[in-house]
Write a protein that holds these residues in place. Structure first.
Motif, mmCIF file in Angstrom:
data_model
loop_
_atom_site.group_PDB
_atom_site.id
_atom_site.type_symbol
_atom_site.label_atom_id
_atom_site.label_comp_id
_atom_site.label_asym_id
_atom_site.label_seq_id
_atom_site.Cartn_x
_atom_site.Cartn_y
_atom_site.Cartn_z
ATOM 1 N N ASN A 286 0.837 -1.202 0.000
ATOM 2 C CA ASN A 286 0.000 0.000 0.000
ATOM 3 C C ASN A 286 0.873 1.254 0.000
ATOM 4 O OD1 ASN A 286 -2.772 -1.349 0.684
ATOM 5 N ND2 ASN A 286 -1.311 -2.187 2.150
ATOM 6 N N GLU B 224 0.595 4.153 -0.971
ATOM 7 C CA GLU B 224 -0.051 5.433 -0.660
ATOM 8 C C GLU B 224 -0.047 5.743 0.839
ATOM 9 O OE1 GLU B 224 -3.404 2.361 -0.824
ATOM 10 O OE2 GLU B 224 -1.542 2.711 -1.886
ATOM 11 N N PHE B 225 0.263 4.750 1.667
ATOM 12 C CA PHE B 225 0.327 4.948 3.119
ATOM 13 C C PHE B 225 1.754 5.113 3.629
ATOM 14 C CE2 PHE B 225 -3.784 2.771 2.626
ATOM 15 C CZ PHE B 225 -4.592 3.674 3.279
ATOM 16 N N GLU B 226 2.701 5.328 2.727
ATOM 17 C CA GLU B 226 4.104 5.443 3.122
ATOM 18 C C GLU B 226 4.332 6.550 4.146
ATOM 19 O OE1 GLU B 226 8.525 6.038 1.149
ATOM 20 O OE2 GLU B 226 6.763 6.288 -0.099
#
Length: 59
Positions: free
Chosen positions: A36, A38-40
């Protein structure tokens, strides 16, 4: 109650009795970010917060 509280409560109820290492947690966080990306940033902020949690006590 925040929406995220439900996930935290589920984590606690399902795995609250387990003992883990920070090495294990770091690997799971990296695995999550790989799946995922985008959650970095939120994961990085959580990891940094956990890593520095005791810094205020040392000052």
């Amino acid at each position: 109650m925040y929406f995220t509280d439900r996930g935290i409560e589920e984590l606690e109820s399902r795995r609250g009795e387990e003992e883990i290492t920070f090495e294990w947690l770091a690997a799971r966080l990296q695995e999550f970010v790989d799946l995922n990306p985008e959650f970095e940033i939120p994961v990085e902020r959580l990891a940094t917060w956990l890593a520095r949690l005791d810094d205020d006590e040392e000052e």
